[in-house]
Design a protein around this motif. Structure first.
Motif, PDB file in Angstrom:
ATOM      1  N   GLY A 151      -2.854   1.124 -17.827  1.00 28.08           N
ATOM      2  CA  GLY A 151      -3.044   2.405 -17.281  1.00 28.08           C
ATOM      3  C   GLY A 151      -3.142   2.396 -15.600  1.00 28.08           C
ATOM      4  O   GLY A 151      -3.290   3.321 -15.141  1.00 28.08           O
ATOM      5  N   GLY A 152      -2.458   1.231 -15.170  1.00 26.81           N
ATOM      6  CA  GLY A 152      -2.201   1.211 -13.792  1.00 26.81           C
ATOM      7  C   GLY A 152      -3.371   1.203 -12.901  1.00 26.81           C
ATOM      8  O   GLY A 152      -3.499   1.773 -11.775  1.00 26.81           O
ATOM      9  N   PHE A 204      -1.476   1.551  -4.400  1.00 27.57           N
ATOM     10  CA  PHE A 204      -0.536   0.520  -4.310  1.00 27.57           C
ATOM     11  C   PHE A 204       0.725   0.962  -5.224  1.00 27.57           C
ATOM     12  O   PHE A 204       0.628   1.899  -5.993  1.00 27.57           O
ATOM     13  CB  PHE A 204      -0.856  -0.924  -4.650  1.00 27.57           C
ATOM     14  CG  PHE A 204      -2.196  -1.346  -4.039  1.00 27.57           C
ATOM     15  CD1 PHE A 204      -1.874  -2.246  -2.873  1.00 27.57           C
ATOM     16  CD2 PHE A 204      -3.597  -1.479  -4.368  1.00 27.57           C
ATOM     17  CE1 PHE A 204      -2.837  -2.632  -2.164  1.00 27.57           C
ATOM     18  CE2 PHE A 204      -4.570  -1.977  -4.100  1.00 27.57           C
ATOM     19  CZ  PHE A 204      -4.179  -2.495  -2.672  1.00 27.57           C
ATOM     20  N   VAL A 205       1.837   0.427  -4.672  1.00 24.76           N
ATOM     21  CA  VAL A 205       2.957   0.633  -5.297  1.00 24.76           C
ATOM     22  C   VAL A 205       3.564  -0.791  -5.661  1.00 24.76           C
ATOM     23  O   VAL A 205       3.588  -1.682  -4.913  1.00 24.76           O
ATOM     24  CB  VAL A 205       4.292   1.137  -4.369  1.00 24.76           C
ATOM     25  CG1 VAL A 205       5.492   1.272  -5.262  1.00 24.76           C
ATOM     26  CG2 VAL A 205       3.835   2.428  -3.980  1.00 24.76           C
ATOM     27  N   VAL A 206       3.786  -1.051  -6.797  1.00 25.94           N
ATOM     28  CA  VAL A 206       4.094  -2.298  -7.606  1.00 25.94           C
ATOM     29  C   VAL A 206       5.598  -2.403  -7.798  1.00 25.94           C
ATOM     30  O   VAL A 206       6.117  -1.552  -8.661  1.00 25.94           O
ATOM     31  CB  VAL A 206       3.358  -2.656  -8.692  1.00 25.94           C
ATOM     32  CG1 VAL A 206       3.850  -4.145  -9.260  1.00 25.94           C
ATOM     33  CG2 VAL A 206       1.857  -2.860  -8.094  1.00 25.94           C
ATOM     34  N   GLN A 207       6.502  -3.238  -7.470  1.00 26.56           N
ATOM     35  CA  GLN A 207       7.637  -3.631  -8.012  1.00 26.56           C
ATOM     36  C   GLN A 207       7.864  -4.617  -8.746  1.00 26.56           C
ATOM     37  O   GLN A 207       7.296  -5.861  -8.393  1.00 26.56           O
ATOM     38  CB  GLN A 207       8.670  -3.987  -6.640  1.00 26.56           C
ATOM     39  CG  GLN A 207      10.037  -4.234  -6.902  1.00 26.56           C
ATOM     40  CD  GLN A 207      10.878  -4.168  -5.630  1.00 26.56           C
ATOM     41  OE1 GLN A 207      10.969  -3.488  -4.836  1.00 26.56           O
ATOM     42  NE2 GLN A 207      11.548  -5.480  -5.704  1.00 26.56           N
ATOM     43  N   ARG A 226       0.656  -1.069  -0.067  1.00 24.93           N
ATOM     44  CA  ARG A 226      -0.080  -0.040   0.013  1.00 24.93           C
ATOM     45  C   ARG A 226       0.936   1.250  -0.032  1.00 24.93           C
ATOM     46  O   ARG A 226       1.811   1.267   0.763  1.00 24.93           O
ATOM     47  CB  ARG A 226      -0.969   0.047   1.118  1.00 24.93           C
ATOM     48  CG  ARG A 226      -2.097  -1.158   1.012  1.00 24.93           C
ATOM     49  CD  ARG A 226      -3.111  -1.051   2.232  1.00 24.93           C
ATOM     50  NE  ARG A 226      -4.176  -1.811   1.868  1.00 24.93           N
ATOM     51  CZ  ARG A 226      -5.299  -1.669   1.133  1.00 24.93           C
ATOM     52  NH1 ARG A 226      -5.066  -0.425   0.302  1.00 24.93           N
ATOM     53  NH2 ARG A 226      -5.923  -2.498   0.626  1.00 24.93           N
ATOM     54  N   ASP A 227       0.452   2.336  -0.851  1.00 25.87           N
ATOM     55  CA  ASP A 227       1.301   3.496  -0.795  1.00 25.87           C
ATOM     56  C   ASP A 227       1.146   4.253   0.478  1.00 25.87           C
ATOM     57  O   ASP A 227       0.045   4.605   0.968  1.00 25.87           O
ATOM     58  CB  ASP A 227       0.457   4.338  -2.016  1.00 25.87           C
ATOM     59  CG  ASP A 227       1.330   5.721  -2.366  1.00 25.87           C
ATOM     60  OD1 ASP A 227       2.124   5.916  -1.331  1.00 25.87           O
ATOM     61  OD2 ASP A 227       1.157   6.359  -3.232  1.00 25.87           O
ATOM     62  N   HIS A 263       9.701   0.376 -10.079  1.00 25.37           N
ATOM     63  CA  HIS A 263       8.418   0.694  -9.288  1.00 25.37           C
ATOM     64  C   HIS A 263       7.420   1.334  -9.950  1.00 25.37           C
ATOM     65  O   HIS A 263       7.852   2.067 -10.972  1.00 25.37           O
ATOM     66  CB  HIS A 263       9.020   1.603  -8.037  1.00 25.37           C
ATOM     67  CG  HIS A 263       9.610   0.859  -7.030  1.00 25.37           C
ATOM     68  ND1 HIS A 263       9.895   1.237  -5.821  1.00 25.37           N
ATOM     69  CD2 HIS A 263      10.093  -0.339  -6.943  1.00 25.37           C
ATOM     70  CE1 HIS A 263      10.540   0.468  -4.951  1.00 25.37           C
ATOM     71  NE2 HIS A 263      10.706  -0.636  -5.712  1.00 25.37           N
ATOM     72  N   GLN A 264       6.031   0.972  -9.884  1.00 30.50           N
ATOM     73  CA  GLN A 264       4.992   1.617 -10.570  1.00 30.50           C
ATOM     74  C   GLN A 264       3.844   1.776  -9.635  1.00 30.50           C
ATOM     75  O   GLN A 264       3.453   0.893  -8.907  1.00 30.50           O
ATOM     76  CB  GLN A 264       4.736   0.811 -11.735  1.00 30.50           C
ATOM     77  CG  GLN A 264       3.592   1.401 -12.448  1.00 30.50           C
ATOM     78  CD  GLN A 264       3.328   0.561 -14.131  1.00 30.50           C
ATOM     79  OE1 GLN A 264       4.141  -0.352 -14.054  1.00 30.50           O
ATOM     80  NE2 GLN A 264       2.203   0.903 -14.621  1.00 30.50           N
ATOM     81  N   GLU A 265       3.153   3.086  -9.633  1.00 29.55           N
ATOM     82  CA  GLU A 265       2.132   3.586  -8.854  1.00 29.55           C
ATOM     83  C   GLU A 265       0.858   2.840  -9.465  1.00 29.55           C
ATOM     84  O   GLU A 265       0.730   2.860 -10.832  1.00 29.55           O
ATOM     85  CB  GLU A 265       1.957   4.689  -8.701  1.00 29.55           C
ATOM     86  CG  GLU A 265       3.050   5.591  -7.662  1.00 29.55           C
ATOM     87  CD  GLU A 265       2.807   6.651  -7.358  1.00 29.55           C
ATOM     88  OE1 GLU A 265       1.828   7.567  -8.077  1.00 29.55           O
ATOM     89  OE2 GLU A 265       3.825   7.267  -6.772  1.00 29.55           O
TER      90      GLU A 265
END
Length: 259
Positions: A234-235, A174-177, A157-158, A183-185
């Motif tokens: 689009g995240g 969220f932040v995805v690694q 979670r961000d 890293h991508q939000e």
């Protein structure tokens, strides 16, 4: 030093198979034949990295044993193992702090993957441990609690989204690694029709702020990363009404009755 896994199961051959599988993967494994002996072996939890805990045991069952383990070591990584899986049992185990839930019979690969994923999660501090200096006072922020998928994605979670959650409770950030370290939000949104469907089907209110939706957002993101091997276009993902199946509604009913 090899990581240590405690196996608590009343079936001798099951314990032996799990122990041999783990030892072949480089772990050190210990065994206990029931809940009381498992708690005796567990002690204060400081010498074990994870626990494999059978649910259906004579006398003290798995959930009761789990409660005692969590009383001793709040951050213990406990994987529930059972041939009698049900929605109710899964909810009870998660609410008590189980790390994962695995069904018997399992393949060696499923067992290894479950242990690997559990060990990737950080240990929460014991409530008896000295309280750390507040992150703000130390000039830093605590590391987020993350989840690791079997194909190498990690997400959490961000930590900067608390204020957004108060203003937009239907949006989970969220932040995805990625497996390569990028890293991508991204966000998981709640569709109003999904919330309305759950409200109509359950006797207890589950508004957007309820932890049930946080759990469902994490579950949806985890499933997408695992099945698709990429971040959503689009995240963004949306929890739509069509995604609320019978099992999810049963989970919601159980969740609402115990909140």
């Amino acid at each position: 030093m090899a990581q240590r896994i405690l196996i608590i199961d009343d079936e001798d051959h099951i314990r032996q198979v799990m122990r041999l599988t783990l030892e072949a993967a480089g772990y050190e494994a210990g065994e206990a034949a029931d809940g009381p002996r498992g708690l005796e072996a567990f002690g204060d939890g400081s010498t074990w990295d994870a626990v494999l805990l059978d649910q259906k045991m004579p006398g003290m069952d798995g959930l009761e044993t789990l409660r005692h383990i969590k009383d001793r070591q709040a951050g213990a990584r406990v994987i529930m193992v059972t041939a009698f899986a049900s929605i109710e049992l899964a909810v009870d185990a998660m609410k008590l702090g189980a790390t994962d839930f695995v069904r018997k019979p399992m393949t060696p690969e499923i067992l290894r993957n479950a242990v690997t994923a559990a060990l990737a999660k950080p240990l929460a501090p014991s409530p008896l441990a000295p309280k750390p200096i507040a992150p703000e006072a130390a000039g830093e922020f605590p590391p987020p609690v993350s989840r690791l998928t079997m194909n190498g994605f990690r997400f959490w979670r961000d930590p900067a989204a608390a204020e957004w959650r108060r203003r937009e409770p239907w949006r989970h950030r969220f932040v995805v690694q990625h497996p390569d370290g990028r890293h991508q939000e991204m966000v998981v949104d709640l569709d109003a029709e999904a919330i309305a469907l759950v409200e109509r089907a359950t006797p207890h209110p589950l508004p957007a702020e309820n932890t049930f939706w946080s759990w469902l957002a994490e579950r949806l993101l985890n499933a997408f990363l695992w099945s698709e091997g990429k971040v959503p276009p689009g995240g963004k993902l949306t929890i739509e009404a069509k995604a609320i199946d019978r099992d999810t509604l049963q989970m919601a009913m159980r969740w609402g009755s115990q909140d």
